[in-house]
Design a protein around this motif. Sequence first.
Motif, PDB file in Angstrom:
ATOM      1  N   HIS A 169      36.361  41.621  39.480  1.00 58.10           N
ATOM      2  CA  HIS A 169      34.628  41.711  39.961  1.00 58.10           C
ATOM      3  C   HIS A 169      34.059  40.492  39.848  1.00 58.10           C
ATOM      4  O   HIS A 169      32.599  40.705  40.060  1.00 58.10           O
ATOM      5  N   GLY A 170      34.516  39.323  39.563  1.00 62.37           N
ATOM      6  CA  GLY A 170      33.617  38.032  39.576  1.00 62.37           C
ATOM      7  C   GLY A 170      33.623  37.365  40.728  1.00 62.37           C
ATOM      8  O   GLY A 170      34.251  37.821  41.873  1.00 62.37           O
ATOM      9  N   ARG A 171      32.879  36.239  40.770  1.00 65.82           N
ATOM     10  CA  ARG A 171      32.577  35.390  41.853  1.00 65.82           C
ATOM     11  C   ARG A 171      33.934  34.335  42.190  1.00 65.82           C
ATOM     12  O   ARG A 171      34.313  34.171  43.428  1.00 65.82           O
ATOM     13  N   LEU A 172      34.675  34.182  40.985  1.00 63.54           N
ATOM     14  CA  LEU A 172      35.725  33.175  41.308  1.00 63.54           C
ATOM     15  C   LEU A 172      37.102  34.052  41.188  1.00 63.54           C
ATOM     16  O   LEU A 172      36.897  35.203  40.494  1.00 63.54           O
ATOM     17  N   PRO A 173      37.920  33.710  41.898  1.00 68.24           N
ATOM     18  CA  PRO A 173      39.338  34.497  42.042  1.00 68.24           C
ATOM     19  C   PRO A 173      40.000  34.285  40.756  1.00 68.24           C
ATOM     20  O   PRO A 173      39.895  33.545  39.771  1.00 68.24           O
ATOM     21  N   ILE A 174      40.821  35.216  40.388  1.00 71.78           N
ATOM     22  CA  ILE A 174      41.707  35.043  39.253  1.00 71.78           C
ATOM     23  C   ILE A 174      43.180  34.952  39.513  1.00 71.78           C
ATOM     24  O   ILE A 174      43.613  35.529  40.407  1.00 71.78           O
ATOM     25  N   ARG A 175      43.680  33.813  38.817  1.00 72.98           N
ATOM     26  CA  ARG A 175      45.005  33.276  39.142  1.00 72.98           C
ATOM     27  C   ARG A 175      46.039  33.989  38.262  1.00 72.98           C
ATOM     28  O   ARG A 175      45.875  33.921  37.010  1.00 72.98           O
ATOM     29  N   ARG A 217      52.752  32.528  39.801  1.00 76.16           N
ATOM     30  CA  ARG A 217      53.005  31.764  41.072  1.00 76.16           C
ATOM     31  C   ARG A 217      51.988  31.380  41.849  1.00 76.16           C
ATOM     32  O   ARG A 217      52.112  31.546  43.311  1.00 76.16           O
ATOM     33  N   GLY A 218      50.732  31.268  41.141  1.00 75.21           N
ATOM     34  CA  GLY A 218      49.760  30.855  42.046  1.00 75.21           C
ATOM     35  C   GLY A 218      48.915  32.026  42.928  1.00 75.21           C
ATOM     36  O   GLY A 218      48.014  31.960  43.525  1.00 75.21           O
ATOM     37  N   ARG A 219      49.357  33.054  42.644  1.00 74.01           N
ATOM     38  CA  ARG A 219      48.775  34.400  43.254  1.00 74.01           C
ATOM     39  C   ARG A 219      47.272  34.471  42.975  1.00 74.01           C
ATOM     40  O   ARG A 219      47.082  34.383  41.749  1.00 74.01           O
ATOM     41  N   GLU A 260      39.094  42.908  46.582  1.00 74.99           N
ATOM     42  CA  GLU A 260      40.542  43.156  46.840  1.00 74.99           C
ATOM     43  C   GLU A 260      41.225  44.274  46.013  1.00 74.99           C
ATOM     44  O   GLU A 260      40.561  44.664  44.930  1.00 74.99           O
ATOM     45  N   GLU A 261      42.324  44.786  46.678  1.00 77.36           N
ATOM     46  CA  GLU A 261      42.908  45.999  46.005  1.00 77.36           C
ATOM     47  C   GLU A 261      43.458  45.715  44.664  1.00 77.36           C
ATOM     48  O   GLU A 261      43.787  44.332  44.698  1.00 77.36           O
ATOM     49  N   PRO A 262      43.242  46.387  43.504  1.00 78.28           N
ATOM     50  CA  PRO A 262      43.830  46.016  42.171  1.00 78.28           C
ATOM     51  C   PRO A 262      45.285  45.446  42.241  1.00 78.28           C
ATOM     52  O   PRO A 262      46.098  46.258  43.178  1.00 78.28           O
ATOM     53  N   LEU A 263      46.052  44.615  41.307  1.00 79.70           N
ATOM     54  CA  LEU A 263      47.383  44.497  41.517  1.00 79.70           C
ATOM     55  C   LEU A 263      47.897  44.926  40.269  1.00 79.70           C
ATOM     56  O   LEU A 263      47.242  44.972  39.185  1.00 79.70           O
ATOM     57  N   PRO A 264      48.963  45.620  40.359  1.00 76.38           N
ATOM     58  CA  PRO A 264      49.834  46.121  39.058  1.00 76.38           C
ATOM     59  C   PRO A 264      50.306  44.869  38.237  1.00 76.38           C
ATOM     60  O   PRO A 264      50.828  44.010  38.612  1.00 76.38           O
ATOM     61  N   LEU A 265      50.076  45.375  36.880  1.00 69.78           N
ATOM     62  CA  LEU A 265      50.713  44.504  35.995  1.00 69.78           C
ATOM     63  C   LEU A 265      52.189  44.869  35.344  1.00 69.78           C
ATOM     64  O   LEU A 265      52.583  46.262  35.122  1.00 69.78           O
ATOM     65  N   ASP A 266      53.078  43.898  35.323  1.00 69.90           N
ATOM     66  CA  ASP A 266      54.264  44.084  34.860  1.00 69.90           C
ATOM     67  C   ASP A 266      54.492  44.452  33.437  1.00 69.90           C
ATOM     68  O   ASP A 266      53.327  44.077  32.602  1.00 69.90           O
ATOM     69  N   THR A 267      55.376  44.924  32.863  1.00 69.96           N
ATOM     70  CA  THR A 267      55.584  45.142  31.281  1.00 69.96           C
ATOM     71  C   THR A 267      55.829  43.475  30.732  1.00 69.96           C
ATOM     72  O   THR A 267      56.394  42.629  31.578  1.00 69.96           O
ATOM     73  N   GLY A 268      55.452  43.506  29.672  1.00 70.43           N
ATOM     74  CA  GLY A 268      55.554  41.997  29.208  1.00 70.43           C
ATOM     75  C   GLY A 268      54.350  41.052  29.385  1.00 70.43           C
ATOM     76  O   GLY A 268      53.228  41.680  29.409  1.00 70.43           O
ATOM     77  N   TYR A 269      54.747  39.737  29.339  1.00 70.58           N
ATOM     78  CA  TYR A 269      53.489  38.865  29.050  1.00 70.58           C
ATOM     79  C   TYR A 269      53.208  38.481  30.484  1.00 70.58           C
ATOM     80  O   TYR A 269      53.784  38.182  31.353  1.00 70.58           O
ATOM     81  N   THR A 270      51.867  38.352  30.664  1.00 69.14           N
ATOM     82  CA  THR A 270      51.112  37.998  31.778  1.00 69.14           C
ATOM     83  C   THR A 270      49.925  37.096  31.651  1.00 69.14           C
ATOM     84  O   THR A 270      48.843  37.632  31.134  1.00 69.14           O
ATOM     85  N   PRO A 271      49.874  35.798  31.967  1.00 66.99           N
ATOM     86  CA  PRO A 271      48.838  34.946  31.767  1.00 66.99           C
ATOM     87  C   PRO A 271      47.932  35.030  32.969  1.00 66.99           C
ATOM     88  O   PRO A 271      48.200  34.901  33.997  1.00 66.99           O
ATOM     89  N   LEU A 272      46.612  35.168  32.807  1.00 68.49           N
ATOM     90  CA  LEU A 272      45.544  35.142  33.808  1.00 68.49           C
ATOM     91  C   LEU A 272      44.759  33.976  33.709  1.00 68.49           C
ATOM     92  O   LEU A 272      44.227  33.773  32.454  1.00 68.49           O
ATOM     93  N   PHE A 273      44.298  33.319  34.558  1.00 71.90           N
ATOM     94  CA  PHE A 273      43.513  32.197  34.450  1.00 71.90           C
ATOM     95  C   PHE A 273      42.054  32.532  35.435  1.00 71.90           C
ATOM     96  O   PHE A 273      42.223  32.763  36.738  1.00 71.90           O
ATOM     97  N   VAL A 274      41.102  31.936  34.935  1.00 69.09           N
ATOM     98  CA  VAL A 274      39.820  31.681  35.705  1.00 69.09           C
ATOM     99  C   VAL A 274      39.360  30.117  35.696  1.00 69.09           C
ATOM    100  O   VAL A 274      39.147  29.860  34.500  1.00 69.09           O
TER     101      VAL A 274
END
Length: 275
Positions: free
Chosen positions: A94-100, A103-105, A111-125
């Motif tokens: 919902h922000g102005r900057l993309p969330i990384r 693999r750089g996605r 944009e449409e929400p993305l599903p989260l896999d089980t386990g660990y996921t780091p998100l960067f802003v």
Amino acid sequence: MTTSPDGAAELPGGKRLSGTHGSLARGVSAPVAGTVFALALTGGMRLGPGAGREVLFGRNRPAVHVCLGEDDPLVSRHQGTLTHRGGQWWISNHGRLPIRLARGRLLFTGEEPLPLDTGYTPLFVRGSRHREHLLEVYVTDADGTAPTPRPADITLPPRTWILTAQERLVLVVLGRRYLLHEVRPQPLTWQDTAAHLARLQPGASWGPKKVEHVVSAVRTRLSRDGVPFLTREEIGEPVGNTLNDHLLRELLLSTTLVPPDLALLDVQPDDDTWS
């Protein structure tokens, strides 16, 4: 919206994680599969699954459940949301900057929400002054337990790829900038690679087509063995340096090529013939 003692928004059914909570990368445990953990520098939230449940994160502490980048105005007040629907957690921006993501996605607002896999996921802003704000997310699986520490286990070696002596020399020249840790390296052109090889092996009849043939053979071999993004069909046009960039990054990440391989070249790193 009511707030918790640390000033963040209350979340019915949720449990606060303190700022001293260890990294989620070490694993978590929860009695219910599909429980989501979200943790930033100053604290986080744990919430079990349930249709429509949400965890909001962003800069505005009183209006979100997990405060991210509180002192950085480049981070949006409400940067993103973790939502449970269809038996799965999803990430939306919902922000102005993309969330990384991995693999750089990049996930952009709208944009449409993305599903989260089980386990660990780091998100960067990305923030101001080259800062990177990290939101750690962990979704528990069916067993719901943390990974077991295995300090005494033998370290598993990475899967390296077999190269002939000729292939290794060509790839070291092609990817010299990567091995020298340049900030934004690019592969050399076929012509430049051939010219450098001709200086190293004057009697080997090196030309651009010969270099291309050697590198293409390695790409084809790795692609057939499951390495993605090494064919034109996967990348699409225009290709440019993309295929060779992906090849070189795979060879470095797998430790098939390592900086000491530069010793194969008898031209010194500061020689201006390498410019």
